[in-house]
Design an enzyme around this catalytic site. Structure first.
Site, short mmCIF file in Angstrom:
data_model
loop_
_atom_site.label_atom_id
_atom_site.label_comp_id
_atom_site.label_asym_id
_atom_site.label_seq_id
_atom_site.Cartn_x
_atom_site.Cartn_y
_atom_site.Cartn_z
N GLY A 55 69.69 63.47 34.30
CA GLY A 55 69.05 64.57 33.59
C GLY A 55 67.55 64.36 33.47
CB CYS A 56 65.10 65.69 31.07
SG CYS A 56 63.37 65.51 30.62
CG PHE A 57 61.75 62.17 34.52
CD1 PHE A 57 61.08 62.97 33.61
CD2 PHE A 57 61.38 62.25 35.86
CE1 PHE A 57 60.06 63.82 34.00
CE2 PHE A 57 60.35 63.10 36.27
CZ PHE A 57 59.69 63.89 35.34
#
Length: 232
Positions: A55-57
């Site tokens: 997902g979002c880093f």
């Protein structure tokens, strides 16, 4: 990570963002207490690198930055070509890249298997296909970009172990990808969680992951995160 922000701001204002459970806060994914891998690396090197996509880093980097033995955690892109490794292009979802985090660690302090345990338990939900929480698209897929045959051996065995134990409600969909280069993300993405702790997306989706790490893995947790921009 951008289109949902007005909604998130409204939810924060109303105080109704998401539901909670034993290991869930705000709108974040539930954390799951899982057993360590029965098979792990035997690595005597002073430093090793692993690449995780979940997902979002921002949140994945934020979690690993708080793990003892981690020497560096860099947000970036893996899975696609060098000329498309930019945030605006990756966000289109057609580059083959996934938002990823390159973790450099000391195997004498924390093993690859222990990092996998944290990755599957608190950093993301490995049963979500091509999405993670509020974000959808192949750029948010769950994937391990393997750096060695040994990492592949440990990862395959651990996924089989967790699926056999049925610790999740659904099968693990984490992809194992080899031979893919990692490209660091733009400067403003590095240390984003630490630099913007009141940003609505961070408050709802990512700070709970760090709280889960501290709660479920207190022996692995370090209060002061390792930062990319300062080098410590």
């Amino acid at each position: 990570m951008k289109s949902i922000l007005p909604v998130l701001v409204a939810l924060v204002a109303l105080g109704i963002a998401g539901q909670s459970s034993a290991f869930s806060f705000g709108g974040s994914e539930d954390a799951v207490l899982i057993a360590p891998p029965t098979l792990d690396e035997n690595n005597s090197a002073r430093s090793e690198t692993a690449v995780f996509a979940g997902g979002c880093f921002w949140g994945v980097q934020g979690v690993f930055a708080h793990v003892k033995g981690v020497q560096r955690a860099v947000s970036g892109y893996a899975g696609g070509a060098a000329n498309t490794a930019q945030y605006e292009r990756v966000s289109d979802g057609d580059t083959g890249h996934a938002e990823s985090v390159q973790v450099t660690f000391d195997p004498a302090q924390v093993s690859y298997g222990s990092l996998l345990q944290i990755y599957f338990s608190v950093a993301h939900n490995p049963t979500e296909l091509n999405r993670q929480g509020p974000d959808s698209g192949t750029q948010y897929r769950s994937a391990l970009f393997l750096q060695s045959a040994e990492q592949q051996r440990v990862a395959q065995a651990y996924i089989a172990q967790l699926d056999a134990a049925r610790v999740f409600d659904k099968p693990i969909v984490t992809r194992l990808e080899s031979g893919k280069a990692f490209y660091p993300a733009e400067d403003y993405h590095q240390d984003f969680l630490t630099e913007h702790p009141s940003y609505p997306y961070i408050v709802i989706n990512d700070l709970p992951k760090v709280a889960h790490l501290k709660q479920l893995f207190p022996e692995r947790y370090q209060q002061q995160p390792i930062l990319v921009k300062t080098g410590h």
